[in-house]
Each structure stands twice: as structure tokens, then as C-alpha cells.
Design an enzyme around this catalytic site. Structure first.
Site, short mmCIF file in Angstrom:
data_model
loop_
_atom_site.label_atom_id
_atom_site.label_comp_id
_atom_site.label_asym_id
_atom_site.label_seq_id
_atom_site.Cartn_x
_atom_site.Cartn_y
_atom_site.Cartn_z
N ARG A 120 0.85 -1.19 0.00
CA ARG A 120 0.00 0.00 0.00
C ARG A 120 0.88 1.24 0.00
NH1 ARG A 120 -5.14 -1.86 1.46
NH2 ARG A 120 -5.95 -0.07 0.34
N GLN A 125 -0.33 2.46 -6.13
CA GLN A 125 -1.76 2.76 -6.13
C GLN A 125 -2.46 2.32 -7.42
OE1 GLN A 125 -2.09 6.94 -5.28
NE2 GLN A 125 -2.18 6.62 -3.07
N ASP A 128 -3.48 -1.39 -7.10
CA ASP A 128 -4.10 -1.79 -5.85
C ASP A 128 -5.53 -2.31 -6.07
OD1 ASP A 128 -4.99 -2.09 -3.29
OD2 ASP A 128 -4.57 -0.03 -2.64
N SER A 131 -8.21 -1.68 -3.21
CA SER A 131 -8.87 -0.37 -3.22
C SER A 131 -9.89 -0.26 -4.35
CB SER A 131 -7.83 0.75 -3.35
OG SER A 131 -7.04 0.83 -2.18
N TYR A 226 -3.58 0.14 7.41
CA TYR A 226 -4.60 -0.83 7.81
C TYR A 226 -4.89 -0.68 9.31
CZ TYR A 226 -3.83 -3.44 3.46
OH TYR A 226 -3.73 -3.82 2.14
#
Length: 374
Positions: A120, A125, A128, A131, A226
């Protein structure tokens, strides 16, 4: 390099690469083999893949020729026996939960990558999947709640009287939770949200929701954003706050999870009994035990007049756009494995490649997964 795109098994309707992703990879000098019907459930037909430069073939040909195999979910047991040593597997196969599958990959001497272990970080990104797919889950959760709720979400004022807006409680303000907040607010509901991470308070409030704050939460910068396990004292205060808000809520959307661990229990059966009849609970964490004690994974049950929906895979119910997002994530990751000539290049000095690799050369490569299997 030859990349093989496999058709996932129903009820999974997503596909790991859409024709637009395939065209991009073909332009990178790779050869793409697509299993017949791979994208049918996501509304991408074989002809679209052919036009993008792929060869559409039967499954056995994909399995025989591909250097790297990709699909959305973990492989069926029957498929494992058809894989060849030195092949590379790429999917979102949840290695922290599917330990036996990890060991099988290692025994087969397969290099395997699991997209749900992408670090992460800012650089990662665009890859990911957690997400991107959580965005879909948060959106669909609110729509499902609205369908099952026997009352309106927004306020209505008419000659027949005033209908008060629904009260929605969102547990967990990660990507799914924030998306749920945004959609519920757009639909006119009053929204409150809870999360152990104080850093998300500003995001929650910027979406127009109230933040349920409980002092004393433990946070860990090393957890990569997290949630982490909390103390017993904090859990007690947390439970009291959640109980009070849940009793007043018409809808509770549960999204709280801790990677590699059982989902935290936030809604006990006693709390469900205290909720208003006709209320709805959507539990996105049902596959890892659930945030609600009465949730059953992939089932809708009614307890004490409350409808409880255990659903951990809403993205498969929106296969077109979910596949578009998933495919972009996968395509971006594959960029890291392809050199300028279209050949396979495994660079384990790259933190994203290193963090996503689960098994390699007959060993469990990922340190976190290795610690779970020890």
C-alpha cells in the site's frame, strides 16, 4: 512472453483483463492467449479480444503454452494438476487465508503472485486491487441496503406527512466504507461512521458524515494504513459506542477487516435484537468471520426482524466496471514483469514485485505469508 488469460469459474463474473488491457500488453510485444468465453460474463466477447490482438483458444492450449497465467480468483483444485513447473500464476488468491494453496504452489515450483498483497504505497496505487474493488463493494452495499430497507433513504415532505431520512452507520472507513458513506449521503441518508484510525476522521467528515470517536485507539504506522488489533480496554469502550449507534440505525454497513486475521466482531446478537425491526445489516467481512455475529457468508438471513446480508464479493455483481478497474490494476502490475522486448523480467529488487510474490523456486517467498505457515 506468452500471457494466458483464463476464464474464472462462476459465480465469479469478472475477468482479469479486458480487450483494452490486452491491446496495451500486445503493444508491449507480448503474446496474449485468451480462453474462449473468458470475458463473456463481463460483456467482453471473443471477437473484441481478437481485434485487440489476442488469440482466442481453448483452455488446454492456454495452459500448455502460456508462461504466465492470469485470472481474478484462486484456481480450482482441478486446475492445479494441469499447471506446469516454472509457470507463473497471477490472481487475487488471498494467500493469508488459503495456506494449503500456497503450499501447493510451492510444491509445484510455481512462481505465484497475489494481487491482494500489493504494497500500500503511492507507487503501487495504480495496481491496488483491494482499493479498486472496495470502491465497487461500498457502492453496491448501499444500493443493496436501500433495496431491502422497508423505508426511504432521503427525507420526504408532502401533504401526507414528513418521512425522516434513514440513519446509516458505517463500521470501518477504508475505501469501501468511505464509498458507502458518499453514496448513502448522496441518497439523502444521515450517516455516522466509526473507525479505529483517527487519521480518517477528516475524510469521513468531508463527506458529510459524523465520526464516532472512541479515545485510546492503538495505531501502527508500519501497518500501511490498515487497522491493527486493539487492547481489551479499548474494545470495551468501542463496543459501547457502536452498540448505542447501532440501536438507532436503520442500516449498518460493516467493512472492518484486519489483513490475515478474523474480522473483528462489532455487532453482537444482543445488539441485533435491540435494533429496530426492518433494519438492514450489510456485512462485507462475512468471508473472514463477519463483523456481525449472526452473519452467514453469501446468505441473507432475518434475525429479530433485522435483515442481515453476508456478502464479501459485491464486485462480481458489477462485472463490467469492476473488471475495467481490476484489469487496469493487473495490466499496470504486468508492466513491471515485462522488459522492452516483451520478455519476462522478474526484478525482485522492485519492492512491488517483491511484496506481491508469494512463492518462487519451490519456496514460500513472501515473509508475511511464510510467518503464517510456519
Amino acid at each position: 512472453m506468452i500471457i494466458g488469460l483464463l476464464k474464472d469459474t462462476l459465480p465469479e463474473r469478472r475477468v482479469a483483463l479486458l480487450p483494452t488491457n490486452v491491446k496495451h500488453l500486445v503493444d508491449r510485444k507480448t503474446t496474449i492467449l485468451v480462453e474462449t468465453g473468458a470475458g463473456a460474463e463481463a460483456f467482453a466477447d471473443d471477437s473484441a479480444y481478437s481485434e485487440a490482438g489476442a488469440r482466442v483458444v481453448q483452455r488446454n492450449e492456454v495452459l500448455e503454452q502460456a508462461n504466465l497465467l492470469v485470472q481474478v480468483a484462486e484456481p480450482d483444485v482441478s486446475l492445479l494438476d494441469q499447471l506446469q513447473p516454472e509457470q507463473i500464476w497471477l490472481s487475487e488468491y488471498k494467500p493469508l487465508w488459503h495456506i494449503s494453496l500456497v503450499k501447493k504452489f510451492a510444491d509445484l515450483k510455481l512462481t505465484s503472485f497475489s494481487m491482494d498483497t500489493i504494497p500500500r504505497t503511492t507507487r503501487a496505487q495504480a495496481m491496488d486491487v483491494l482499493s479498486s474493488q472496495a470502491t465497487v463493494a461500498g457502492y453496491k452495499a448501499v444500493l443493496d441496503a436501500a433495496i431491502h430497507l422497508p423505508s426511504f433513504f432521503p427525507m420526504f415532505m408532502s401533504a401526507a406527512g414528513t418521512i425522516r431520512p434513514a440513519n446509516v452507520l458505517v463500521l470501518g472507513a477504508g475505501v469501501a466504507g468511505l464509498q458507502a458513506i458518499a453514496v448513502a449521503r448522496r441518497m439523502g441518508a444521515q450517516v455516522a461512521a466509526f473507525d479505529v484510525r483517527s487519521a480518517v476522521k477528516e475524510e469521513v467528515m468531508s463527506l458529510g458524515a459524523r465520526f464516532v470517536e472512541v479515545e485510546g485507539a492503538k495505531e501502527d504506522d508500519a501497518a500501511g494504513g490498515y487497522a491493527v488489533e486493539q487492547t481489551e480496554e479499548y474494545k470495551k469502550r468501542q463496543q459501547e459506542a457502536i452498540n448505542q449507534h447501532a440501536a438507532k440505525a436503520n442500516v449498518v454497513i460493516c467493512t472492518a477487516q484486519i489483513p490475515g486475521r478474523k474480522a473483528p466482531l462489532l455487532i453482537s446478537k444482543e445488539v441485533v435484537a435491540d435494533m429496530q425491526p426492518g433494519s438492514v445489516i450489510i456485512d462485507l467481512a462475512s468471508s473472514t468471520g463477519g463483523n456481525c455475529e449472526l452473519s452467514e457468508d453469501n446468505k441473507t438471513v432475518v434475525k429479530h426482524g433485522v435483515t442481515i446480508i453476508g456478502q464479501s464479493n459485491y464486485p462480481t455483481q458489477m462485472p463490467k466496471d469492476a473488471s475495467k478497474m481490476f484489469g487496469t490494476n493487473v495490466s499496470n502490475f504486468l508492466e513491471l514483469l515485462i522488459d522492452d522486448e516483451g520478455n519476462l523480467h522478474l526484478d525482485f529488487n522492485n519492492e512491488i514485485v517483491r511484496g506481491t510474490c508469494i512463492t518462487h523456486q519451490g519456496e514460500i517467498y513472501n515473509e508475511r505469508v511464510k510467518s503464517v505457515t510456519a
